[in-house]
Design a protein around this motif. Structure first.
Motif, short mmCIF file in Angstrom:
data_model
loop_
_atom_site.label_atom_id
_atom_site.label_comp_id
_atom_site.label_asym_id
_atom_site.label_seq_id
_atom_site.Cartn_x
_atom_site.Cartn_y
_atom_site.Cartn_z
N VAL A 41 0.83 -1.20 0.00
CA VAL A 41 0.00 0.00 0.00
C VAL A 41 0.87 1.25 0.00
CG1 VAL A 41 -1.68 1.32 1.37
CG2 VAL A 41 -1.98 -1.14 1.04
N ARG A 42 1.89 1.24 0.81
CA ARG A 42 2.78 2.42 0.91
C ARG A 42 3.49 2.67 -0.42
NH1 ARG A 42 5.73 5.44 5.08
NH2 ARG A 42 6.76 6.91 3.70
N LEU A 43 3.98 1.60 -1.06
CA LEU A 43 4.66 1.77 -2.33
C LEU A 43 3.70 2.31 -3.39
CD1 LEU A 43 7.25 1.37 -4.04
CD2 LEU A 43 6.39 -0.92 -4.59
N LEU A 44 2.52 1.75 -3.48
CA LEU A 44 1.57 2.18 -4.51
C LEU A 44 1.01 3.57 -4.28
CD1 LEU A 44 -0.29 -1.17 -5.17
CD2 LEU A 44 1.38 -0.03 -6.64
N ASN A 45 0.91 3.99 -3.03
CA ASN A 45 0.35 5.31 -2.73
C ASN A 45 1.39 6.42 -2.68
OD1 ASN A 45 -2.50 5.01 -2.51
ND2 ASN A 45 -2.15 3.82 -0.66
N PHE A 46 2.60 6.09 -2.24
CA PHE A 46 3.60 7.13 -2.00
C PHE A 46 4.90 6.90 -2.77
CE2 PHE A 46 0.89 6.93 1.76
CZ PHE A 46 0.41 8.23 1.77
N GLY A 47 5.10 5.73 -3.34
CA GLY A 47 6.28 5.46 -4.13
C GLY A 47 7.49 5.00 -3.35
N SER A 48 7.30 4.63 -2.10
CA SER A 48 8.45 4.14 -1.33
C SER A 48 7.96 3.21 -0.22
CB SER A 48 9.23 5.30 -0.71
OG SER A 48 8.45 6.00 0.22
N PHE A 49 8.90 2.43 0.29
CA PHE A 49 8.61 1.56 1.43
C PHE A 49 8.85 2.32 2.72
CE2 PHE A 49 9.90 -2.21 -1.38
CZ PHE A 49 8.58 -2.54 -1.65
N PRO A 50 8.18 1.93 3.80
CA PRO A 50 8.37 2.63 5.07
C PRO A 50 9.80 2.50 5.62
CG PRO A 50 6.69 0.91 5.30
CD PRO A 50 7.15 0.91 3.89
N ASP A 51 10.48 1.38 5.34
CA ASP A 51 11.84 1.18 5.82
C ASP A 51 12.72 0.81 4.62
OD1 ASP A 51 14.24 0.47 6.96
OD2 ASP A 51 13.43 -1.16 8.18
N GLU A 52 13.44 1.79 4.12
CA GLU A 52 14.26 1.56 2.93
C GLU A 52 15.62 0.93 3.24
OE1 GLU A 52 13.95 5.42 0.90
OE2 GLU A 52 12.69 4.34 -0.55
N SER A 53 15.87 0.60 4.50
CA SER A 53 17.11 -0.11 4.84
C SER A 53 16.89 -1.63 4.79
CB SER A 53 17.60 0.31 6.23
OG SER A 53 16.69 -0.11 7.22
N ASP A 54 15.65 -2.07 4.71
CA ASP A 54 15.31 -3.49 4.69
C ASP A 54 15.33 -3.98 3.24
OD1 ASP A 54 14.25 -6.02 4.94
OD2 ASP A 54 12.43 -5.38 5.99
N LYS A 55 16.25 -4.90 2.93
CA LYS A 55 16.40 -5.40 1.56
C LYS A 55 15.32 -6.41 1.16
CE LYS A 55 19.77 -5.41 -0.78
NZ LYS A 55 20.81 -4.94 -1.61
N THR A 56 14.65 -7.04 2.12
CA THR A 56 13.66 -8.06 1.79
C THR A 56 12.57 -7.52 0.86
OG1 THR A 56 14.10 -9.30 3.81
CG2 THR A 56 12.00 -9.73 2.73
N PRO A 57 11.95 -6.37 1.17
CA PRO A 57 10.93 -5.86 0.25
C PRO A 57 11.49 -5.49 -1.12
CG PRO A 57 10.80 -4.74 2.36
CD PRO A 57 12.03 -5.57 2.38
N MET A 58 12.72 -5.01 -1.15
CA MET A 58 13.36 -4.69 -2.44
C MET A 58 13.54 -5.95 -3.26
SD MET A 58 16.28 -1.96 -1.41
CE MET A 58 15.92 -0.58 -0.34
N CYS A 59 13.94 -7.03 -2.61
CA CYS A 59 14.11 -8.31 -3.31
C CYS A 59 12.76 -8.90 -3.72
CB CYS A 59 14.92 -9.28 -2.46
SG CYS A 59 16.66 -8.76 -2.32
N PHE A 60 11.71 -8.60 -2.97
CA PHE A 60 10.36 -8.98 -3.39
C PHE A 60 10.04 -8.33 -4.74
CE2 PHE A 60 5.97 -7.74 -3.94
CZ PHE A 60 5.31 -8.96 -3.84
N ILE A 61 10.35 -7.04 -4.88
CA ILE A 61 10.09 -6.33 -6.14
C ILE A 61 10.90 -6.97 -7.26
CG2 ILE A 61 10.33 -4.12 -7.37
CD1 ILE A 61 8.06 -4.09 -5.33
#
Length: 141
Positions: A41-61
Motif C-alpha cells: 500500500v505504501r509503495l503504490l500510494n507514495f512510491g516508497s517503502f516505510p523502511d528503505e534499509s530493509d532489503k527483503t521488500p526490495m528483493c520482493f520487487i
C-alpha cells in the motif's frame, strides 16, 4: 500534497488490483521475500517503502519483476513487457505517458549493481513520476 488512493485493508482486497497471473507471482515471491500489505500500500500510494534499509521488500520487487518477465537475469528491464504488465495496474489505472516515464526510470536506475535495489528504485521512480504527473494534470483541470 495529495495522493491517489490505491490502498486496501486486507490481502484479498489488495490482491484484487493484480490479475490472476500477477497474483500468483506475488504469492510466490511473498513466500521467499515476505512483505506486509503495509509495504504494498505504501509503495503504490507514495512510491516508497516505510523502511528503505530493509532489503527483503526490495528483493520482493525484483522477484516479482523477474518472474513476470519484466527484468531479465542480467537486470535489464524488458520495457515492452513492463508496459504490457503495468498499463492498467493496479485496478485498471491508466498511466498516460507510461513509455516516457519508463524510459526516464530505466535510464536513471538501469545501472545499479544490486538487482534488488535496481528493481525497487525503478518501481519507486515509476510510481513517483506517475503520482507527480497525475497531480500536475489535476491542477490544470
Amino acid at each position: 500534497m495529495t495522493h491517489r488512493k490505491r490502498s486496501a485493508h486486507n490481502n484479498e482486497a489488495f490482491a484484487s488490483g493484480y490479475d490472476s497471473v500477477l497474483t500468483d507471482i506475488r504469492n510466490q515471491c511473498n513466500e521467499t521475500f515476505p512483505i506486509s500489505d503495509e509495504y504494498d500500500v505504501r509503495l503504490l500510494n507514495f512510491g516508497s517503502f516505510p523502511d528503505e534499509s530493509d532489503k527483503t521488500p526490495m528483493c520482493f520487487i525484483h522477484c516479482f519483476m523477474d518472474k513476470g518477465g519484466m527484468i531479465d537475469t542480467d537486470g535489464t528491464f524488458q520495457q515492452k513487457i513492463l508496459v504490457e504488465k503495468l498499463q492498467g495496474f493496479p485496478n485498471d489505472t491508466i498511466i498516460p505517458d507510461l513509455g516516457e516515464i519508463m524510459d526516464h526510470c530505466v535510464t536513471r536506475n538501469g545501472e545499479q549493481a544490486d538487482l534488488c535495489e535496481r528493481a525497487y528504485n525503478f518501481a519507486k521512480c515509476l510510481i513517483i513520476e506517475e503520482i507527480q504527473r497525475h497531480e500536475e494534470t489535476g491542477k490544470e483541470e
